[in-house]
Design a protein around this motif. Structure first.
Motif, short mmCIF file in Angstrom:
data_model
loop_
_atom_site.label_atom_id
_atom_site.label_comp_id
_atom_site.label_asym_id
_atom_site.label_seq_id
_atom_site.Cartn_x
_atom_site.Cartn_y
_atom_site.Cartn_z
N GLY A 329 -31.18 34.24 -31.45
CA GLY A 329 -32.09 32.98 -31.58
C GLY A 329 -32.16 32.16 -30.17
N CYS A 330 -31.20 31.67 -29.60
CA CYS A 330 -31.23 31.02 -28.35
C CYS A 330 -31.84 31.74 -27.34
CB CYS A 330 -29.99 30.43 -28.21
SG CYS A 330 -29.30 29.16 -29.31
N GLY A 331 -31.20 33.05 -27.24
CA GLY A 331 -32.02 34.06 -26.23
C GLY A 331 -33.62 34.14 -26.57
N GLY A 332 -34.02 34.56 -27.64
CA GLY A 332 -35.34 34.41 -27.98
C GLY A 332 -36.10 33.14 -27.71
N THR A 333 -35.27 32.03 -27.85
CA THR A 333 -36.25 30.69 -27.56
C THR A 333 -36.06 30.58 -26.05
OG1 THR A 333 -35.22 29.71 -29.67
CG2 THR A 333 -35.72 28.04 -27.52
N LEU A 334 -35.19 30.90 -25.43
CA LEU A 334 -35.41 30.76 -24.07
C LEU A 334 -36.44 31.71 -23.29
CD1 LEU A 334 -31.65 30.52 -22.85
CD2 LEU A 334 -33.21 28.74 -22.63
N LEU A 335 -36.63 33.15 -23.77
CA LEU A 335 -37.49 33.99 -23.25
C LEU A 335 -38.67 33.37 -23.71
CD1 LEU A 335 -35.97 37.49 -24.19
CD2 LEU A 335 -36.31 36.43 -22.06
N GLY A 336 -38.83 32.89 -25.11
CA GLY A 336 -40.24 32.13 -25.33
C GLY A 336 -40.72 31.01 -24.47
N PHE A 337 -39.69 30.35 -24.19
CA PHE A 337 -39.88 28.99 -23.13
C PHE A 337 -40.64 29.71 -21.80
CE2 PHE A 337 -37.95 26.66 -19.67
CZ PHE A 337 -38.57 25.55 -19.66
N GLY A 338 -39.80 30.48 -21.43
CA GLY A 338 -40.29 30.90 -19.94
C GLY A 338 -41.50 31.68 -20.02
N LEU A 339 -41.95 32.50 -21.22
CA LEU A 339 -43.32 33.07 -21.18
C LEU A 339 -44.18 32.09 -21.47
CD1 LEU A 339 -44.81 35.78 -21.56
CD2 LEU A 339 -44.35 35.78 -24.11
N GLY A 340 -43.98 31.23 -22.56
CA GLY A 340 -45.23 30.29 -22.68
C GLY A 340 -45.31 29.19 -21.61
N LEU A 341 -44.28 28.72 -20.94
CA LEU A 341 -44.46 27.86 -19.90
C LEU A 341 -45.19 28.45 -18.75
CD1 LEU A 341 -44.00 24.76 -19.16
CD2 LEU A 341 -41.79 25.68 -18.03
N GLY A 342 -44.93 29.83 -18.52
CA GLY A 342 -45.47 30.65 -17.47
C GLY A 342 -46.96 30.83 -17.62
#
Length: 415
Positions: A329-342
């Motif tokens: 869950g937290c790994g997916g959240t961090l990946l989503g944070f990087g992708l979305g913010l990028g």
């Protein structure tokens, strides 16, 4: 919180081996779901923020963020003095008297149209960002002369007007409810056209110097209102209250949120509903974590029993499976944070890429629409989305982890 033994076991369970592919695939789907949910939330909220800012800048940037008007009557005495007092307040970027009224326009070739006339000091009009950005033809430097007029691009197109052409302002004169006097007429020279992207504004608005507007409406040194532009339109409420207290009774102070309450409320409601709907993606991904962990617990029941018989306490088993779920869950959240913010922070680069593609291939309408989308990243909202992703991910691990810790070693080994 997690010792070396618990980390080693948890990461071992996350690595798929022969016969464990289904659990691994379910975990991957959960990771991808969390990633896409968080990224989509960040991108959509940023686009909605940009859309709201763009829409409100077009609406309120033309009319001012705050207006001061008389409670009764159409004239505001000492408008220049009020504007000078308000210009010194912290947070006020511009304060200028303004005159507004309805006129008829007569152009070349017998064209005619009704328009909203707005009179402003020449420098105040030139300093308005929405006018500078929307300038299409002509030059605002020529707006100093009393017979100059700046006209909306759609209105100019309808009346077949170009900078340098002459139009006539017609103001009917009424006395006692009957139009018994000859209408007042004033020849004006078009010096510029503007397009703010709103047909109802570009198709019916003209600007003239305030001296011309005062003369046309017989206002003398008065004005219809005082318009203010503020540094931060989103926090206009405290400034509105301060100005009301300063000016006292007899004057009405209206901010842009109240003046455009229906539009503003519609945008806010649409944004909140979109946020709620897209949050369901993250919730569904969190349920996937529950299902994948439940399958993992069932698959590892004998392993858990062996760990318990070797002396591992219930708390250690609980933390092992919490770490498994939190990693997904937290790994997916961090990946989503990087992708979305990028993506949200690099919309101009995305638009440039789409422009290059359009030069070589015909893009569908959906992709061409992306080139017009604005994006404004709000750090507070991004932090809320990431915190929500972490919280849902951790909550999703609790029930399967508790079930794992409650497994009876004797029953698990006997099964």
């Amino acid at each position: 919180m997690f010792n070396a033994f618990e980390r080693a076991v948890a990461f071992r369970y996350l690595r798929a081996r022969k016969g464990e592919r289904l659990v691994s695939i379910t975990a991957i789907f959960s990771l991808v779901g969390i990633t896409l949910g968080v990224a989509t939330l960040i991108i959509v909220t940023s686009v909605m923020n940009g859309f709201r800012a763009d829409l409100m800048n077009r609406i309120i940037g033309l009319n001012g963020h705050l207006t001061v008007q008389p409670e009764r009557g159409r004239a505001l005495p000492d408008a220049e003095g009020i504007a000078a007092r308000l210009a010194g307040l912290p947070g006020v970027a511009q304060a200028a008297p303004a005159v507004e009224g309805q006129v008829l326009l007569s152009g070349p070739g017998g064209t005619a149209a009704a328009a909203v006339l707005r009179g402003l000091p020449p420098q105040a009009l030139r300093d308005r960002p929405v006018i500078r950005r929307g300038l299409r033809q002509g030059d605002l430097a020529a707006f100093d002369e009393e017979d100059s007029v700046v006209i909306g691009a759609r209105l100019a197109q309808r009346m077949r007007l170009q900078p340098g052409d002459t139009l006539t302002l017609v103001l009917p004169q009424a006395r006692g409810g009957d139009f018994t006097e000859a209408p007042r007429q004033l020849a004006m020279r078009v010096v510029a056209t503007f397009d703010v992207g709103m047909p109802e504004v570009d198709g019916r608005t003209i600007f003239v110097p305030i001296a011309t507007a005062r003369s046309l409406f017989n206002l003398g040194e008065d004005a219809s209102q005082v318009e203010l532009l503020v540094a931060d339109p989103a926090r206009v409420g405290p400034l509105t209250a301060e100005i009301r207290a300063m000016l006292g009774p007899g004057l009405r102070v209206t901010d842009w949120q109240r003046a455009n309450s229906s539009i503003y409320a519609a945008v806010v409601v649409e944004r909140n509903v979109m946020f709620l709907i897209l949050t369901l993606i993250v919730v569904v991904a969190a349920f996937n974590i529950i299902s994948s962990l439940t399958m993992l617990v069932k698959d590892k029941a004998r392993d858990i029993a062996i760990l318990r018989t070797m002396g591992a306490p219930r708390g250690a088993v609980l933390r092992i499976f919490i770490l498994c779920g939190a990693t997904i869950g937290c790994g997916g959240t961090l990946l989503g944070f990087g992708l979305g913010l990028g993506i949200a922070a690099n919309f101009p680069a995305l638009k440039a890429l789409l422009l290059q593609l359009e030069a070589s291939v015909v893009l569908p309408a959906e992709l061409r629409f992306l080139m017009s989308l604005p994006s404004v990243v709000d750090a507070r909202e991004v932090a809320i989305i990431v915190a929500m992703g972490f919280a849902l991910s951790l909550l999703a691990t609790l029930w399967p982890s508790w079930r794992a810790a409650r497994i009876d070693p004797a029953e698990a080994l006997r099964a």
